[in-house]
Design a protein around this motif. Structure first.
Motif, PDB file in Angstrom:
ATOM      1  N   ASP A 201       0.830  -1.205   0.000  1.00 45.85           N
ATOM      2  CA  ASP A 201       0.000   0.000   0.000  1.00 45.85           C
ATOM      3  C   ASP A 201       0.868   1.260   0.000  1.00 45.85           C
ATOM      4  OD1 ASP A 201      -2.719   1.430   0.639  1.00 45.85           O
ATOM      5  OD2 ASP A 201      -1.343   2.117   2.201  1.00 45.85           O
ATOM      6  N   TRP A 244      -5.129  -7.446   4.082  1.00 48.74           N
ATOM      7  CA  TRP A 244      -5.244  -7.602   2.632  1.00 48.74           C
ATOM      8  C   TRP A 244      -6.658  -7.293   2.152  1.00 48.74           C
ATOM      9  CZ3 TRP A 244      -1.683  -7.281  -0.794  1.00 48.74           C
ATOM     10  CH2 TRP A 244      -0.373  -7.615  -0.464  1.00 48.74           C
ATOM     11  N   GLN A 245      -7.629  -7.551   3.001  1.00 42.88           N
ATOM     12  CA  GLN A 245      -9.002  -7.159   2.661  1.00 42.88           C
ATOM     13  C   GLN A 245      -9.099  -5.646   2.545  1.00 42.88           C
ATOM     14  OE1 GLN A 245     -12.062  -8.813   5.209  1.00 42.88           O
ATOM     15  NE2 GLN A 245     -13.468  -7.150   4.732  1.00 42.88           N
ATOM     16  N   THR A 248      -7.403  -4.544  -0.676  1.00 46.25           N
ATOM     17  CA  THR A 248      -8.240  -4.831  -1.844  1.00 46.25           C
ATOM     18  C   THR A 248      -9.356  -3.817  -1.979  1.00 46.25           C
ATOM     19  OG1 THR A 248      -7.747  -7.198  -1.667  1.00 46.25           O
ATOM     20  CG2 THR A 248      -9.698  -6.575  -2.955  1.00 46.25           C
ATOM     21  N   GLU A 249      -9.966  -3.460  -0.850  1.00 41.80           N
ATOM     22  CA  GLU A 249     -11.045  -2.477  -0.886  1.00 41.80           C
ATOM     23  C   GLU A 249     -10.539  -1.121  -1.371  1.00 41.80           C
ATOM     24  OE1 GLU A 249     -12.329  -2.578   3.117  1.00 41.80           O
ATOM     25  OE2 GLU A 249     -13.573  -4.379   2.891  1.00 41.80           O
ATOM     26  N   TRP A 251      -7.862  -0.381  -3.262  1.00 41.99           N
ATOM     27  CA  TRP A 251      -7.292  -0.329  -4.599  1.00 41.99           C
ATOM     28  C   TRP A 251      -8.073  -1.143  -5.622  1.00 41.99           C
ATOM     29  CZ3 TRP A 251      -4.254   3.584  -4.862  1.00 41.99           C
ATOM     30  CH2 TRP A 251      -3.466   3.952  -3.770  1.00 41.99           C
ATOM     31  N   ALA A 252      -9.306  -1.519  -5.316  1.00 39.77           N
ATOM     32  CA  ALA A 252     -10.084  -2.377  -6.218  1.00 39.77           C
ATOM     33  C   ALA A 252     -10.223  -1.768  -7.606  1.00 39.77           C
ATOM     34  CB  ALA A 252     -11.461  -2.664  -5.619  1.00 39.77           C
ATOM     35  N   VAL A 255      -6.701  -1.761  -9.434  1.00 41.92           N
ATOM     36  CA  VAL A 255      -6.312  -3.123  -9.802  1.00 41.92           C
ATOM     37  C   VAL A 255      -7.194  -3.638 -10.930  1.00 41.92           C
ATOM     38  CG1 VAL A 255      -6.160  -5.514  -8.998  1.00 41.92           C
ATOM     39  CG2 VAL A 255      -5.356  -3.659  -7.528  1.00 41.92           C
ATOM     40  N   TRP A 260      -2.996  -6.477 -11.507  1.00 40.08           N
ATOM     41  CA  TRP A 260      -1.905  -6.654 -10.554  1.00 40.08           C
ATOM     42  C   TRP A 260      -0.535  -6.741 -11.231  1.00 40.08           C
ATOM     43  CZ3 TRP A 260      -1.779  -6.679  -5.219  1.00 40.08           C
ATOM     44  CH2 TRP A 260      -0.583  -7.122  -4.629  1.00 40.08           C
TER      45      TRP A 260
END
Length: 285
Positions: A201, A244-245, A248-249, A251-252, A255, A260
């Motif tokens: 991040d 990691w959740q 993901t939220e 940078w969804a 990405v 990736w």
């Protein structure tokens, strides 16, 4: 170099399996004006008592922060970063990383290698990613076999690769020098990423802010990966999943749009034509 010297920010949690060796090497191999900020994140294995003894006898200035409970790695790191002067480079260091001679000043020497350096990481064993020794870039010698060979190996590597570096898309947080300019513009770690994902991040935030990330090919550390994390047991696994959740939220969308591989693996940078996969500067005298 900053007039404030370099600050090493070390976050510990039940780290007695590796901490004595780590601190002994820091005391022996840091520059005279390097200071340390150590955060004990609610340890219950005697880590706090050991740190108090070391603080009283260490050659380097050590500031100790003691948390009653484990606040997570990122929050502990941010506590340490908050004690670093604005003009000083800060090195985030895990309590399972063994350093070699002149490691701190050699990392800091790379702060001028490109137009705007945001962070510098070393090569090493069990670091992973673009910093794993022998997988990318320079690898003129076999990895050291055990701690006894570490110092001699570090010096041989420095003589062979002095001044060499590579620009990369992410750096691993176990040993991470952050420049004053990047700390001011990008900030610290995301405290909601309690354990893990925080380095990916931060790396992405730094790149989007226009900073370069460098691997110093003339600096090597030994990473005894996961030694302290294992002490947290199931809690570490839960925190890593949540971290990691959160990543993901956040940078969804990016990405999803870019993927990736292009974000973290491919050689094509995010709209940065000056990105170079491998860059070598002339060897320093």
């Amino acid at each position: 170099m900053s007039r404030s010297g370099i600050y090493v920010c070390l976050v510990t949690y039940n780290s007695m399996a590796t901490l004595p060796a780590v601190l002994e090497r820091l005391d022996r191999h840091c520059a005279p004006d390097t200071a340390m900020v150590v955060v004990d994140n609610g340890s219950t294995d005697g880590t706090g008592r050991h740190l108090e003894r070391i603080r009283a006898s260490a050659a380097h200035r050590i500031e100790l922060i003691v948390n009653a409970t484990n606040l997570g790695y990122s929050e502990g790191a941010n506590q340490a970063l908050a004690r670093v002067p604005a003009d000083a480079p800060a090195i985030l260091l895990n309590p399972d990383v063994l350093v070699g001679p002149h490691w701190d000043v050699r990392l800091a020497a790379h702060m001028a290698d490109t137009e705007q350096v945001g962070a510098v990481g070393p090569l090493g064993s069990l670091i992973g990613g673009p910093q794993e020794y022998g997988l990318y870039g320079a690898a003129p010698f076999a990895s050291p076999q055990g701690t006894q060979e570490l110092d001699q190996f570090v010096e041989r590597l420095y003589r062979a690769c002095r001044g060499h570096f590579r620009t990369v898309k992410f750096l691993i947080g176990c040993c991470l020098l952050i420049t004053p300019a990047a700390r001011s513009a990008v900030g610290g770690l995301d405290a909601s990423m309690l354990l893990g994902a925080d380095d990916f991040d931060w790396s992405l935030r730094a790149r989007l802010a226009g900073f370069d990330l460098l691997v110093a090919e003339d600096v090597f550390v030994e990473h005894r990966k996961g030694t302290s994390t294992r002490q947290a047991g199931a809690l570490a696994s839960e925190w890593e999943q949540l971290s990691w959740q959160r990543f993901t939220e956040r940078w969804a969308t990016l990405v999803g749009q870019i993927g990736w591989p292009r974000l973290f693996e491919d050689e094509v940078e995010l709209d940065r034509p000056r990105y170079r996969r491998i860059v070598h500067r002339p060897a320093r005298p």
